[in-house]
Motif scaffolding. Structure first.
Motif, mmCIF file in Angstrom:
data_model
loop_
_atom_site.group_PDB
_atom_site.id
_atom_site.type_symbol
_atom_site.label_atom_id
_atom_site.label_comp_id
_atom_site.label_asym_id
_atom_site.label_seq_id
_atom_site.Cartn_x
_atom_site.Cartn_y
_atom_site.Cartn_z
ATOM 1 N N LYS A 1 128.322 -11.952 -50.694
ATOM 2 C CA LYS A 1 128.702 -13.353 -50.537
ATOM 3 C C LYS A 1 129.724 -13.790 -51.585
ATOM 4 C CE LYS A 1 124.711 -15.851 -49.244
ATOM 5 N NZ LYS A 1 123.454 -16.446 -49.706
ATOM 6 N N LEU A 2 129.840 -13.032 -52.670
ATOM 7 C CA LEU A 2 130.742 -13.412 -53.755
ATOM 8 C C LEU A 2 132.179 -13.501 -53.269
ATOM 9 C CD1 LEU A 2 129.391 -11.190 -56.659
ATOM 10 C CD2 LEU A 2 129.351 -13.688 -56.589
ATOM 11 N N GLN A 3 132.860 -14.551 -53.685
ATOM 12 C CA GLN A 3 134.267 -14.715 -53.332
ATOM 13 C C GLN A 3 135.081 -13.513 -53.809
ATOM 14 O OE1 GLN A 3 135.528 -17.125 -51.452
ATOM 15 N NE2 GLN A 3 137.570 -16.245 -51.561
ATOM 16 N N SER A 4 134.776 -13.031 -55.023
ATOM 17 C CA SER A 4 135.524 -11.894 -55.566
ATOM 18 C C SER A 4 135.255 -10.611 -54.775
ATOM 19 C CB SER A 4 135.207 -11.696 -57.047
ATOM 20 O OG SER A 4 133.829 -11.503 -57.248
ATOM 21 N N TYR A 5 134.082 -10.487 -54.170
ATOM 22 C CA TYR A 5 133.792 -9.325 -53.328
ATOM 23 C C TYR A 5 134.610 -9.419 -52.039
ATOM 24 C CZ TYR A 5 131.237 -5.953 -50.471
ATOM 25 O OH TYR A 5 130.909 -4.893 -49.668
ATOM 26 N N GLN A 6 134.641 -10.604 -51.474
ATOM 27 C CA GLN A 6 135.316 -10.797 -50.191
ATOM 28 C C GLN A 6 136.824 -10.611 -50.288
ATOM 29 O OE1 GLN A 6 133.981 -14.568 -48.694
ATOM 30 N NE2 GLN A 6 131.872 -13.865 -48.509
ATOM 31 N N ASN A 7 137.411 -10.991 -51.432
ATOM 32 C CA ASN A 7 138.865 -10.837 -51.536
ATOM 33 C C ASN A 7 139.268 -9.572 -52.298
ATOM 34 O OD1 ASN A 7 138.636 -11.523 -54.249
ATOM 35 N ND2 ASN A 7 139.280 -13.624 -53.950
ATOM 36 N N GLY A 8 138.289 -8.698 -52.590
ATOM 37 C CA GLY A 8 138.579 -7.397 -53.179
ATOM 38 C C GLY A 8 138.865 -7.395 -54.666
ATOM 39 N N THR A 9 138.463 -8.449 -55.374
ATOM 40 C CA THR A 9 138.742 -8.522 -56.812
ATOM 41 C C THR A 9 137.475 -8.451 -57.658
ATOM 42 O OG1 THR A 9 138.706 -10.949 -56.799
ATOM 43 C CG2 THR A 9 140.852 -9.865 -56.465
ATOM 44 N N LEU A 10 136.388 -7.934 -57.108
ATOM 45 C CA LEU A 10 135.151 -7.787 -57.869
ATOM 46 C C LEU A 10 135.402 -6.871 -59.054
ATOM 47 C CD1 LEU A 10 132.144 -8.582 -57.897
ATOM 48 C CD2 LEU A 10 131.675 -6.488 -56.638
ATOM 49 N N THR A 11 134.963 -7.284 -60.222
ATOM 50 C CA THR A 11 135.210 -6.524 -61.441
ATOM 51 C C THR A 11 134.511 -5.171 -61.411
ATOM 52 O OG1 THR A 11 133.307 -7.404 -62.630
ATOM 53 C CG2 THR A 11 135.355 -8.665 -62.765
ATOM 54 N N LYS A 12 134.964 -4.276 -62.275
ATOM 55 C CA LYS A 12 134.333 -2.957 -62.376
ATOM 56 C C LYS A 12 132.992 -3.051 -63.099
ATOM 57 C CE LYS A 12 138.583 -0.338 -62.183
ATOM 58 N NZ LYS A 12 139.456 0.654 -62.802
ATOM 59 N N THR A 13 132.787 -4.139 -63.826
ATOM 60 C CA THR A 13 131.537 -4.352 -64.554
ATOM 61 C C THR A 13 130.928 -5.700 -64.158
ATOM 62 O OG1 THR A 13 132.783 -5.264 -66.401
ATOM 63 C CG2 THR A 13 132.208 -2.923 -66.532
ATOM 64 N N PRO A 14 130.411 -5.797 -62.939
ATOM 65 C CA PRO A 14 129.896 -7.084 -62.480
ATOM 66 C C PRO A 14 128.698 -7.597 -63.296
ATOM 67 C CG PRO A 14 129.382 -5.358 -60.909
ATOM 68 C CD PRO A 14 130.294 -4.773 -61.920
ATOM 69 N N VAL A 15 127.907 -6.686 -63.849
ATOM 70 C CA VAL A 15 126.775 -7.130 -64.670
ATOM 71 C C VAL A 15 127.272 -7.851 -65.911
ATOM 72 C CG1 VAL A 15 124.761 -6.395 -66.003
ATOM 73 C CG2 VAL A 15 125.244 -5.322 -63.822
ATOM 74 N N ALA A 16 128.357 -7.368 -66.510
ATOM 75 C CA ALA A 16 128.924 -8.027 -67.677
ATOM 76 C C ALA A 16 129.467 -9.406 -67.299
ATOM 77 C CB ALA A 16 130.027 -7.167 -68.290
ATOM 78 N N SER A 17 130.088 -9.511 -66.152
ATOM 79 C CA SER A 17 130.581 -10.814 -65.687
ATOM 80 C C SER A 17 129.433 -11.776 -65.446
ATOM 81 C CB SER A 17 131.391 -10.641 -64.396
ATOM 82 O OG SER A 17 132.516 -9.831 -64.611
ATOM 83 N N LEU A 18 128.386 -11.256 -64.854
ATOM 84 C CA LEU A 18 127.196 -12.061 -64.597
ATOM 85 C C LEU A 18 126.568 -12.511 -65.911
ATOM 86 C CD1 LEU A 18 124.669 -11.403 -61.860
ATOM 87 C CD2 LEU A 18 123.805 -11.739 -64.139
ATOM 88 N N ALA A 19 126.419 -11.606 -66.860
ATOM 89 C CA ALA A 19 125.825 -11.934 -68.165
ATOM 90 C C ALA A 19 126.672 -12.975 -68.899
ATOM 91 C CB ALA A 19 125.685 -10.677 -69.011
ATOM 92 N N ALA A 20 127.971 -12.890 -68.781
ATOM 93 C CA ALA A 20 128.860 -13.866 -69.420
ATOM 94 C C ALA A 20 128.621 -15.254 -68.857
ATOM 95 C CB ALA A 20 130.308 -13.452 -69.240
ATOM 96 N N LYS A 21 128.376 -15.370 -67.570
ATOM 97 C CA LYS A 21 128.093 -16.665 -66.955
ATOM 98 C C LYS A 21 126.764 -17.231 -67.449
ATOM 99 C CE LYS A 21 131.653 -17.272 -64.437
ATOM 100 N NZ LYS A 21 132.643 -18.247 -64.872
ATOM 101 N N ILE A 22 125.795 -16.359 -67.701
ATOM 102 C CA ILE A 22 124.499 -16.813 -68.214
ATOM 103 C C ILE A 22 124.660 -17.358 -69.618
ATOM 104 C CG2 ILE A 22 122.211 -16.043 -68.954
ATOM 105 C CD1 ILE A 22 122.321 -14.021 -66.627
ATOM 106 N N LEU A 23 125.482 -16.718 -70.428
ATOM 107 C CA LEU A 23 125.636 -17.110 -71.824
ATOM 108 C C LEU A 23 126.516 -18.338 -72.019
ATOM 109 C CD1 LEU A 23 125.998 -13.579 -73.413
ATOM 110 C CD2 LEU A 23 123.991 -15.061 -73.396
ATOM 111 N N CYS A 24 127.292 -18.720 -71.018
ATOM 112 C CA CYS A 24 128.191 -19.892 -71.159
ATOM 113 C C CYS A 24 127.431 -21.188 -71.124
ATOM 114 C CB CYS A 24 129.229 -19.892 -70.048
ATOM 115 S SG CYS A 24 130.432 -18.598 -70.243
#
Length: 61
Positions: free
Chosen positions: A38-61
């Motif tokens: 469902k992620l926008q970045s998945y749908q447009n092909g720009t999902l990061t190579k380290t999605p867990v790090a991106s997710l963790a960064a959102k939690i810490l913000c």
């Protein structure tokens, strides 16, 4: 239509979960439920190579 972000994914997983989860556990849960698709970045092909790090960064913000 609102874009589905990592923050949306985190909220959806935590609403469904009955226990606290780490960033890795949130990502694994999301993968098991196909929420990652469902992620926008998945749908447009720009999902990061380290999605867990991106997710963790959102939690810490």
């Amino acid at each position: 239509m609102k874009k589905y972000s990592f923050l949306d994914l985190i909220i959806e997983v935590l609403k469904e979960s009955e226990i606290p989860l780490s960033a890795n556990e949130i990502w694994q849960y999301a993968l098991n439920k196909n929420f990652d698709k469902k992620l926008q970045s998945y749908q447009n092909g720009t999902l990061t190579k380290t999605p867990v790090a991106s997710l963790a960064a959102k939690i810490l913000c």
